[in-house]
Design an enzyme around this catalytic site. Structure first.
Site, mmCIF file in Angstrom:
data_model
loop_
_atom_site.group_PDB
_atom_site.id
_atom_site.type_symbol
_atom_site.label_atom_id
_atom_site.label_comp_id
_atom_site.label_asym_id
_atom_site.label_seq_id
_atom_site.Cartn_x
_atom_site.Cartn_y
_atom_site.Cartn_z
ATOM 1 N N HIS A 190 29.293 40.126 39.751
ATOM 2 C CA HIS A 190 30.497 39.294 39.892
ATOM 3 C C HIS A 190 30.253 38.319 41.052
ATOM 4 O O HIS A 190 29.492 38.618 41.976
ATOM 5 C CB HIS A 190 31.663 40.239 40.237
ATOM 6 C CG HIS A 190 33.005 39.585 40.320
ATOM 7 N ND1 HIS A 190 33.425 38.874 41.421
ATOM 8 C CD2 HIS A 190 34.050 39.566 39.448
ATOM 9 C CE1 HIS A 190 34.662 38.450 41.225
ATOM 10 N NE2 HIS A 190 35.068 38.850 40.030
ATOM 11 N N ASP A 239 28.738 47.461 44.470
ATOM 12 C CA ASP A 239 30.057 46.935 44.128
ATOM 13 C C ASP A 239 30.698 47.929 43.146
ATOM 14 O O ASP A 239 30.338 47.977 41.969
ATOM 15 C CB ASP A 239 29.892 45.548 43.490
ATOM 16 C CG ASP A 239 31.216 44.955 43.030
ATOM 17 O OD1 ASP A 239 32.226 45.684 43.030
ATOM 18 O OD2 ASP A 239 31.237 43.763 42.673
ATOM 19 N N CYS A 256 34.105 35.302 36.302
ATOM 20 C CA CYS A 256 33.441 35.227 37.621
ATOM 21 C C CYS A 256 32.023 35.783 37.539
ATOM 22 O O CYS A 256 31.583 36.530 38.424
ATOM 23 C CB CYS A 256 34.224 35.975 38.690
ATOM 24 S SG CYS A 256 35.861 35.339 38.983
ATOM 25 N N LYS A 310 42.699 47.082 41.145
ATOM 26 C CA LYS A 310 42.139 47.584 39.881
ATOM 27 C C LYS A 310 42.300 49.101 39.781
ATOM 28 O O LYS A 310 41.985 49.704 38.774
ATOM 29 C CB LYS A 310 40.661 47.229 39.787
ATOM 30 C CG LYS A 310 40.396 45.722 39.762
ATOM 31 C CD LYS A 310 38.963 45.441 39.464
ATOM 32 C CE LYS A 310 38.517 44.092 39.950
ATOM 33 N NZ LYS A 310 39.031 42.955 39.204
ATOM 34 N N GLN A 367 34.606 47.987 39.471
ATOM 35 C CA GLN A 367 34.943 48.350 38.090
ATOM 36 C C GLN A 367 34.634 49.813 37.809
ATOM 37 O O GLN A 367 35.083 50.349 36.808
ATOM 38 C CB GLN A 367 34.172 47.467 37.098
ATOM 39 C CG GLN A 367 34.508 45.996 37.170
ATOM 40 C CD GLN A 367 35.878 45.663 36.580
ATOM 41 O OE1 GLN A 367 36.491 46.468 35.884
ATOM 42 N NE2 GLN A 367 36.369 44.483 36.879
#
Ligand code: PLP
Length: 406
Positions: free
Chosen positions: A122, A199, A364, A225, A202
């Site tokens: 991202h 990261d 993104c 999220k 998600q």
């Protein structure tokens, strides 16, 4: 026992209609909806327990500080971090990655040093490293996914040279849903002496995450999220890396003493948190993570694995639908285009008329789009409250799009 209807009943927004149709919310990858307990926590924090944190000795400031700091412990439990001191609050993953870039990477890197990234990052895990490329001559080394959207951990490790100073990698792709084997990457990186920044934006929403088991140096999560408020988030930072970091944003709270000619820093994690923070957002994030842990991360993973398998079968049955990313280990995120149909924006608009919320665009993730040779996709991303019936609704909506456009 996991009961999806009982879960749905806890999300007030799911009972509303959109364009005269029951809401079918499949844009969880962009941001998830909030359960009643999070809404109640926010209401209570502002309505009954609000004051600034770390500043006052009065009762409300003490309560507010306790509630705020309690989230640090909750996040440590959620990520299985050895100590809550390893958790730095941020406003989300974007701030977390900028923190790592400015506070850890910038003072330690020189022109010609390298950062290894996957092609499916991202922008939040790309642009902070571009700053170092642009300003300092650091080289970005890209590792590509295969045709299925899988990332070979060995390919990431093979990209490491003696100039590599960091591997920055996503745990789950926000476009393809690919689950990356970050544990193998971390194990290989450790033997090569290279830190890994993961990261987890998600991943943490779909599966149990254990940073001690993964063995990473940094792990970022973002509250909105995770069924929590926007403007909240955190990053796990290994204490060895914390010790190497200089402060990032300067101001109140992150200092011990400030004089005319001298300033000394607060201890970590506060050293990396300046100014009045997102107090209520962070308290709300604590409530969201407690809620997720009560539902059970294994239950969430299993429910979503069922949805993923079902959606895979249904979408694969549409021979005019190009689903991007056929990874075996895939979170509940599906990106697709319709052969011969117009822009994904058109598909999203038709689905919206049916009450179905999906995202359309580049998500993104422009380097990934370039790698796949497409301009944009539609993305349906599922959460804990989604059902097989909603997968069927999506398929009906897509069939209508195919009739209309193709
Ligand atoms: N990383 C990934 C994989 C994401 O999906 C997102 C949000 O879409 C981000 C980073 C950025 O998170 P935030 O906007 O919450 O900072």
């Amino acid at each position: 026992m996991f009961d999806v209807e009982a879960i749905r009943a806890q999300f007030p927004i799911l009972s509303r209609e959109v364009n005269g149709k029951p809401l079918c919310y499949l844009d969880n990858g962009a941001s998830a909806q909030k359960p009643q307990v999070v809404l109640d926590t926010i209401q209570r924090a502002y309505g009954h327990e609000y004051a600034n944190v770390h500043r006052g000795l009065h009762t409300l400031s003490t309560i507010s500080t306790e509630n705020y700091e309690a989230t640090r412990g909750t996040i440590a439990r959620f990520l299985n971090a050895p100590s809550e001191d390893h958790i730095v609050f941020t406003s989300g993953t974007t701030e977390a990655m900028n923190l790592v870039s400015y506070a850890w990477a910038m003072p330690r890197m020189q022109a010609g040093d390298e950062i290894v990234l996957s092609i499916m990052e991202h922008h939040a895990n790309i642009v902070p490293w571009h700053f170092l490329r642009e300003r300092m001559g650091v080289k970005l080394v890209w590792v590509e996914t295969d045709v299925n959207g899988d990332l070979d951990p060995q390919a990431v490790l093979d990209a490491v040279t003696e100039r590599t100073k960091l591997i920055a990698i996503t745990h789950v792709s926000n476009v393809l849903g690919t689950v990356v084997d970050v544990k193998s990457i971390c194990a290989g990186a450790r033997t090569r002496g290279v830190p890994v920044c993961v990261d987890g934006s998600q991943a943490a929403v779909h599966m149990p995450v254990d940073v001690a088991d993964i063995g990473c140096d940094f792990y970022a999560i973002t509250g909105h999220k995770l069924y929590g408020p926007s403007g909240s988030g955190a990053i796990f930072i290994h204490p060895d890396r914390q010790a190497e970091m200089r402060p990032f944003i300067g101001g109140g709270d992150m200092i011990r003493d400030v004089h005319r000619d001298e300033v000394t820093w607060n201890d970590p994690p506060h050293k990396f948190e300046a100014g009045t923070p997102g107090i209520v957002q962070t308290i709300g994030l604590g409530a969201a993570l407690e809620w997720m842990m009560n539902v059970g991360m294994e239950n969430i993973r299993d429910h979503e694995a069922d949805l993923t398998a079902y959606a895979r079968t249904r979408l694969d049955g549409l021979n005019w639908l190009n689903v991007q990313g056929k990874s075996r280990d895939k979170a509940a995120i599906f990106s697709f285009t319709i052969e011969g149909a117009g822009h994904p924006h058109d598909i999203s608009t038709v689905l919206d008329k049916k009450g179905i919320a999906v995202r359309a665009g580049q998500h993104c993730a422009q380097p990934l789009m370039e790698h796949m040779g497409i301009n944009a996709t539609c993305r349906a991303s599922f959460g804990v409250y989604n059902t097989r019936a909603e997968v069927d609704k999506l398929v009906e909506g897509l069939e209508l799009c195919h009739e209309l456009f193709a």
